[in-house]
Motif scaffolding. Structure first.
Motif, PDB file in Angstrom:
ATOM      1  N   ILE A   5       0.599  -1.452  -0.251  1.00 12.01           N
ATOM      2  CA  ILE A   5      -0.276  -0.080   0.617  1.00 12.01           C
ATOM      3  C   ILE A   5       1.081   1.809  -0.087  1.00 12.01           C
ATOM      4  N   TRP A   6       2.056   1.440   0.517  1.00 10.66           N
ATOM      5  CA  TRP A   6       3.169   2.706   0.632  1.00 10.66           C
ATOM      6  C   TRP A   6       3.525   2.644  -0.583  1.00 10.66           C
ATOM      7  N   ASN A   7       3.426   2.217  -1.534  1.00  7.12           N
ATOM      8  CA  ASN A   7       3.631   2.442  -3.050  1.00  7.12           C
ATOM      9  C   ASN A   7       2.792   2.849  -3.788  1.00  7.12           C
ATOM     10  N   SER A   8       1.421   2.521  -3.313  1.00  6.12           N
ATOM     11  CA  SER A   8       0.322   3.408  -3.830  1.00  6.12           C
ATOM     12  C   SER A   8       0.334   5.201  -4.466  1.00  6.12           C
ATOM     13  N   LYS A   9      -0.141   5.670  -5.055  1.00  7.14           N
ATOM     14  CA  LYS A   9       0.864   6.961  -5.484  1.00  7.14           C
ATOM     15  C   LYS A   9      -1.104   7.109  -7.096  1.00  7.14           C
ATOM     16  N   ARG A  10      -0.668   8.773  -6.737  1.00  4.81           N
ATOM     17  CA  ARG A  10      -1.694   9.652  -6.862  1.00  4.81           C
ATOM     18  C   ARG A  10      -1.541   9.353  -9.104  1.00  4.81           C
ATOM     19  N   ILE A  11      -2.671   9.425  -9.524  1.00  2.00           N
ATOM     20  CA  ILE A  11      -2.786   9.840 -10.925  1.00  2.00           C
ATOM     21  C   ILE A  11      -3.556  10.607 -11.656  1.00  2.00           C
ATOM     22  N   GLU A  12      -2.762  11.659 -12.182  1.00  2.00           N
ATOM     23  CA  GLU A  12      -3.141  12.719 -12.969  1.00  2.00           C
ATOM     24  C   GLU A  12      -4.284  12.241 -14.100  1.00  2.00           C
ATOM     25  N   PHE A  13      -5.215  12.019 -13.503  1.00  2.00           N
ATOM     26  CA  PHE A  13      -6.580  11.891 -14.274  1.00  2.00           C
ATOM     27  C   PHE A  13      -6.580  12.307 -16.041  1.00  2.00           C
ATOM     28  N   GLU A  14      -6.274  11.288 -17.274  1.00  2.00           N
ATOM     29  CA  GLU A  14      -6.659  11.851 -18.256  1.00  2.00           C
ATOM     30  C   GLU A  14      -7.754  11.588 -18.753  1.00  2.00           C
ATOM     31  N   ASP A  15      -8.613  12.499 -20.112  1.00  2.00           N
ATOM     32  CA  ASP A  15     -10.141  12.347 -20.411  1.00  2.00           C
ATOM     33  C   ASP A  15      -9.543  11.960 -21.871  1.00  2.00           C
ATOM     34  N   THR A  16      -8.752  11.114 -22.104  1.00  2.00           N
ATOM     35  CA  THR A  16      -9.042   9.793 -23.015  1.00  2.00           C
ATOM     36  C   THR A  16      -9.275   8.993 -23.468  1.00  2.00           C
ATOM     37  N   ILE A  17     -10.396   8.397 -22.429  1.00  2.00           N
ATOM     38  CA  ILE A  17     -10.588   7.366 -22.863  1.00  2.00           C
ATOM     39  C   ILE A  17     -11.893   7.591 -23.143  1.00  2.00           C
ATOM     40  N   ILE A  18     -12.410   7.881 -23.716  1.00  2.00           N
ATOM     41  CA  ILE A  18     -13.411   8.455 -24.815  1.00  2.00           C
ATOM     42  C   ILE A  18     -13.571   9.062 -26.116  1.00  2.00           C
ATOM     43  N   ALA A  19     -13.208   9.040 -27.075  1.00  2.00           N
ATOM     44  CA  ALA A  19     -12.794   9.295 -28.312  1.00  2.00           C
ATOM     45  C   ALA A  19     -13.688  11.255 -28.538  1.00  2.00           C
ATOM     46  N   ASP A  20     -13.030  12.412 -29.402  1.00  2.00           N
ATOM     47  CA  ASP A  20     -13.613  13.193 -29.025  1.00  2.00           C
ATOM     48  C   ASP A  20     -15.221  12.827 -30.141  1.00  2.00           C
ATOM     49  N   GLU A  21     -14.489  12.474 -31.064  1.00  2.00           N
ATOM     50  CA  GLU A  21     -15.966  12.230 -31.778  1.00  2.00           C
ATOM     51  C   GLU A  21     -17.131  11.242 -31.283  1.00  2.00           C
ATOM     52  N   ASP A  22     -16.738  10.817 -30.130  1.00  2.00           N
ATOM     53  CA  ASP A  22     -17.752   9.776 -29.566  1.00  2.00           C
ATOM     54  C   ASP A  22     -18.667  11.277 -28.071  1.00  2.00           C
ATOM     55  N   LYS A  23     -17.594  11.794 -27.802  1.00  2.00           N
ATOM     56  CA  LYS A  23     -18.418  13.034 -26.834  1.00  2.00           C
ATOM     57  C   LYS A  23     -18.976  13.585 -27.250  1.00  2.00           C
ATOM     58  N   VAL A  24     -18.667  14.470 -28.824  1.00  2.00           N
ATOM     59  CA  VAL A  24     -19.862  14.911 -29.764  1.00  2.00           C
ATOM     60  C   VAL A  24     -21.027  14.190 -29.746  1.00  2.00           C
ATOM     61  N   LEU A  25     -20.696  12.448 -29.933  1.00  2.00           N
ATOM     62  CA  LEU A  25     -22.398  12.516 -30.017  1.00  2.00           C
ATOM     63  C   LEU A  25     -22.402  11.539 -28.758  1.00  2.00           C
ATOM     64  N   ILE A  26     -22.307  11.978 -27.849  1.00  2.00           N
ATOM     65  CA  ILE A  26     -22.618  11.608 -26.162  1.00  2.00           C
ATOM     66  C   ILE A  26     -23.636  13.011 -25.785  1.00  2.00           C
ATOM     67  N   ASP A  27     -23.056  14.633 -26.325  1.00  2.00           N
ATOM     68  CA  ASP A  27     -23.268  15.795 -25.588  1.00  2.00           C
ATOM     69  C   ASP A  27     -25.440  15.930 -26.846  1.00  2.00           C
ATOM     70  N   LYS A  28     -24.677  15.575 -28.039  1.00  2.00           N
ATOM     71  CA  LYS A  28     -26.366  15.698 -28.107  1.00  2.00           C
ATOM     72  C   LYS A  28     -26.999  14.942 -28.097  1.00  2.00           C
ATOM     73  N   VAL A  29     -27.196  13.740 -28.305  1.00  2.00           N
ATOM     74  CA  VAL A  29     -27.920  13.065 -26.568  1.00  2.00           C
ATOM     75  C   VAL A  29     -28.510  12.981 -25.548  1.00  2.00           C
ATOM     76  N   ILE A  30     -27.740  14.428 -24.427  1.00  2.00           N
ATOM     77  CA  ILE A  30     -27.828  15.170 -23.449  1.00  2.00           C
ATOM     78  C   ILE A  30     -28.314  15.822 -23.759  1.00  2.00           C
ATOM     79  N   ASP A  31     -28.139  17.042 -24.992  1.00  2.00           N
ATOM     80  CA  ASP A  31     -29.090  17.589 -25.157  1.00  2.00           C
ATOM     81  C   ASP A  31     -30.403  17.846 -25.920  1.00  2.00           C
ATOM     82  N   LYS A  32     -30.214  16.176 -26.348  1.00  2.00           N
ATOM     83  CA  LYS A  32     -31.227  15.918 -26.911  1.00  2.00           C
ATOM     84  C   LYS A  32     -32.998  15.586 -25.663  1.00  2.00           C
TER      85      LYS A  32
END
Length: 120
Positions: A51-78
């Motif tokens: 447990i002493w080797n645990s570390k904080r990792i900066e989150f990178e918002d790259t799991i979801i592709a940008d084109e998919d984010k656009v589609l998700i935003d369209k669904v949310i807006d709708k």
């Protein structure tokens, strides 16, 4: 018509009482109830052996592709102005949920059933 022919989730989708549910997503986020899910900037990566080797990792918002984010935003807006009751009513009129649902069971909704329904 389906805008993209790739499932949004690799996890299964189940027919629950109030509509379709991705159980893994539900269990991850249910703690927030009807509130907003906060964004994260970092997380802790735990070392199972030390447990002493645990570390904080900066989150990178790259799991979801940008084109998919656009589609998700369209669904949310709708659907942003729909109430929870409206969304339940909507999904209860769609054949993928209707065909899979049985009271007190969590039957899987096949991806093909979803694809066929929204592609017609």
């Amino acid at each position: 018509m389906v805008e993209k022919n790739t499932p949004c989730f690799s996890e299964k989708i189940e027919a629950w009482t109030f509509g379709p549910v991705v159980p893994e997503a539900y269990h991850e986020y249910k703690q927030y109830g009807s509130g907003d899910i906060p964004t994260i900037e970092s997380y802790i990566m735990f070392d199972e052996n030390d447990i002493w080797n645990s570390k904080r990792i900066e989150f990178e918002d790259t799991i979801i592709a940008d084109e998919d984010k656009v589609l998700i935003d369209k669904v949310i807006d709708k659907f942003a102005d729909y109430s929870a009751t409206d969304l339940v009513s909507l999904t209860h009129r769609q054949s993928p949920w209707i065909d899979a649902y049985a009271p007190y069971q969590y039957n899987e909704i096949p991806i093909n059933a979803i694809r066929e329904y929204f592609d017609s």
